[in-house]
Write an enzyme that holds these catalytic residues in place. Structure first.
Site, PDB file in Angstrom:
ATOM      1  N   GLY A  59       0.862  -1.172   0.000  1.00  0.00           N
ATOM      2  CA  GLY A  59       0.000   0.000   0.000  1.00  0.00           C
ATOM      3  C   GLY A  59       0.899   1.223   0.000  1.00  0.00           C
ATOM      4  O   GLY A  59       1.852   1.316   0.812  1.00  0.00           O
ATOM      5  N   GLN A 206      -5.396  -8.654  -2.855  1.00  0.00           N
ATOM      6  CA  GLN A 206      -5.479  -7.670  -1.769  1.00  0.00           C
ATOM      7  C   GLN A 206      -6.927  -7.429  -1.342  1.00  0.00           C
ATOM      8  O   GLN A 206      -7.180  -6.898  -0.260  1.00  0.00           O
ATOM      9  CB  GLN A 206      -4.836  -6.346  -2.188  1.00  0.00           C
ATOM     10  CG  GLN A 206      -3.324  -6.379  -2.323  1.00  0.00           C
ATOM     11  CD  GLN A 206      -2.877  -6.689  -3.725  1.00  0.00           C
ATOM     12  OE1 GLN A 206      -3.581  -7.367  -4.483  1.00  0.00           O
ATOM     13  NE2 GLN A 206      -1.719  -6.201  -4.118  1.00  0.00           N
ATOM     14  N   ASP A 246      -1.533   4.936  -6.411  1.00  0.00           N
ATOM     15  CA  ASP A 246      -0.093   4.784  -6.151  1.00  0.00           C
ATOM     16  C   ASP A 246       0.719   5.946  -6.688  1.00  0.00           C
ATOM     17  O   ASP A 246       1.845   6.199  -6.232  1.00  0.00           O
ATOM     18  CB  ASP A 246       0.412   3.467  -6.728  1.00  0.00           C
ATOM     19  CG  ASP A 246      -0.103   2.311  -5.894  1.00  0.00           C
ATOM     20  OD1 ASP A 246      -1.256   1.886  -6.109  1.00  0.00           O
ATOM     21  OD2 ASP A 246       0.629   1.871  -4.985  1.00  0.00           O
ATOM     22  N   ASN A 256      -3.059   2.975 -10.238  1.00  0.00           N
ATOM     23  CA  ASN A 256      -3.466   2.183  -9.069  1.00  0.00           C
ATOM     24  C   ASN A 256      -3.384   0.713  -9.462  1.00  0.00           C
ATOM     25  O   ASN A 256      -3.040   0.375 -10.609  1.00  0.00           O
ATOM     26  CB  ASN A 256      -4.883   2.570  -8.619  1.00  0.00           C
ATOM     27  CG  ASN A 256      -5.231   1.966  -7.258  1.00  0.00           C
ATOM     28  OD1 ASN A 256      -4.446   2.053  -6.311  1.00  0.00           O
ATOM     29  ND2 ASN A 256      -6.378   1.308  -7.164  1.00  0.00           N
TER      30      ASN A 256
HETATM   31  O1  MRU Z   1       0.744  -3.711  -4.714  1.00  0.00           O
HETATM   32  P1  MRU Z   1       0.089  -3.038  -3.547  1.00  0.00           P
HETATM   33  O2  MRU Z   1      -0.732  -3.967  -2.723  1.00  0.00           O
HETATM   34  O3  MRU Z   1       1.090  -2.254  -2.726  1.00  0.00           O
HETATM   35  O4  MRU Z   1      -0.893  -1.997  -4.213  1.00  0.00           O
HETATM   36  C1  MRU Z   1      -1.738  -1.238  -3.402  1.00  0.00           C
HETATM   37  C2  MRU Z   1      -2.635  -0.358  -4.169  1.00  0.00           C
HETATM   38  O5  MRU Z   1      -2.657  -0.356  -5.376  1.00  0.00           O
HETATM   39  C3  MRU Z   1      -3.456   0.591  -3.361  1.00  0.00           C
HETATM   40  O6  MRU Z   1      -4.692   0.815  -3.980  1.00  0.00           O
HETATM   41  C4  MRU Z   1      -2.716   1.929  -3.274  1.00  0.00           C
HETATM   42  O7  MRU Z   1      -1.393   1.721  -2.878  1.00  0.00           O
HETATM   43  C5  MRU Z   1      -3.372   2.864  -2.354  1.00  0.00           C
HETATM   44  S1  MRU Z   1      -3.155   2.359  -0.664  1.00  0.00           S
HETATM   45  C6  MRU Z   1      -3.841   3.537   0.327  1.00  0.00           C
END
Ligand code: MRU
Length: 368
Positions: A59, A206, A246, A256
């Site tokens: 995240g 996730q 992201d 994202n």
């Molecule tokens: O690969 P991840 O699990 O780190 O990706 C997370 C996401 O894409 C979330 O939507 C994003 O980081 C926002 S978290 C508040």
């Protein structure tokens, strides 16, 4: 669009995603969720880098905060000279490319520490890392407060509000209440009838983390396969889509978790408003538009191997792996996609909700 004047909202995560533990940090190991709440101690920069790359912490905001603490660990345990600082910044900066919060946090650490004499750096590094985590918690709370009226208005008209989200942008992904889920928690806390449609989010699932979080908080939710989202949007079974981000480019194009773009397309076709919730640390005004956002490619195993606990009564309750595609299967695994600004109704930030094209106005000090 709305700015400021949001009512205060506070949320305390049931377990800290990250906390200092001497010259180390203790993290909630997300690779063991939703089956086990396992705290893992990370005592070296290498361990922090491994935890970020393997998504024990994940995240965008939590990745940034973890990296900041990784710098503090480096200076406390390896030395506080320029070479050690540069080595730690480079190691942690190479862990994940898309979430700009990582690079934002490392730049902030570098800017705070470099001017100091080495002897003063370790204490200052812990202080700065704690400040980044505290800033994130406050930011999440403000996002919750600003997003709340969106959900309250829909619920006032329709008797309830059905939110679709993607991936996990809740408390597990931050040092606070989350981003996309912060308005949901704010609404639920106020007795608003909010329900969440949670897409599984293959390949790392996730969505299962989101479902776990929501269950722990008592928020009604339904887990769906990623491929069911289009149907549910087309049938009018969703009132609003909110996801995290992201990296957001200057024009509002938003990276994202992969699959977000398909939801935005289906939402637009179905007339359902699509919002992004994100903090200032996710903004990248150096990127003019989405074409310059780096997209992380991850390994083939994430598609070829499924992870879970055994359901035949065997096993020790720990997460184990099952191969579902043969070794050598050709795989493409882009971990993020970019949703064009024109599909996004608004971006919910800690300063208010704006149309994607208004971001520069909302953050004039960053837009220079
Ligand atoms: O690969 P991840 O699990 O780190 O990706 C997370 C996401 O894409 C979330 O939507 C994003 O980081 C926002 S978290 C508040």
């Amino acid at each position: 669009m709305a700015t400021m004047n949001a009512t205060a909202y506070s949320f305390r995560p049931p377990v800290p995603t990250l906390r200092r533990d001497g010259n180390a940090i203790a993290i909630l190991d997300q690779t063991q969720l939703p089956f086990r709440s396992e705290i893992r101690r990370l005592a070296s920069t290498t361990e922090v880098a491994e935890a970020i790359a393997s998504m024990r912490v994940r995240g965008a905001p939590l990745i940034g905060a973890s990296a900041a603490f990784g710098i503090a660990i480096a200076l406390a345990t390896e030395g506080s000279d320029d070479a050690t600082l540069d080595r730690a910044l480079a190691l942690l900066g190479a862990t994940r490319p898309t979430a700009v919060n990582l690079h934002w946090a490392l730049a902030r650490m570098g800017a705070a520490l470099r001017p100091l004499v080495p002897a003063h750096r370790p204490a200052a590094a812990w202080h700065e890392a704690e400040a980044i985590a505290a800033d994130d918690a406050a930011t999440c709370a403000a996002i919750g407060s600003h997003g709340l009226p969106l959900l309250a208005d829909i619920a006032a008209q329709r008797g309830r509000v059905r939110v679709m989200t993607h991936c996990n942008a809740g408390w597990l992904a931050t040092c606070g209440a989350g981003t996309a889920l912060a308005p949901v928690y704010a609404a639920h806390t106020r007795g608003i009838a909010v329900e969440v449609l949670v897409s599984e989010t293959r390949p790392r699932n996730q969505g299962l983390l989101t479902a776990w979080e929501l269950r722990e908080a008592g928020v009604p939710h339904t887990l769906i396969a990623d491929n069911a989202a289009g149907l549910l949007l087309a049938r009018g079974e969703v009132d609003i889509v909110i996801t995290g981000a992201d990296r957001i480019a200057a024009n509002g194009d938003t990276a994202n978790k992969v699959g977000t773009l398909l939801k935005a397309l289906a939402a637009r076709e179905s007339g359902v408003p699509f919002y992004i919730a994100a903090p200032h640390s996710t903004l990248d005004f150096a990127c003019a538009d989405g074409t310059c956002i780096p997209i992380e490619d991850r390994g083939a195993d994430e598609l070829c191997i499924v992870r879970g606990i055994r359901c035949d009564g065997e096993g020790d309750g720990r997460v184990s792996a099952l191969r579902q595609a043969p070794v050598g299967t050709a795989v493409a695994n882009p971990a993020f996609d970019v949703t064009p600004a024109r599909f996004i109704r608004g971006i919910i930030t800690e300063r208010g909700i704006v149309a994607p094209g208004e971001l520069r106005r909302l953050y004039p000090e960053r837009a220079r």
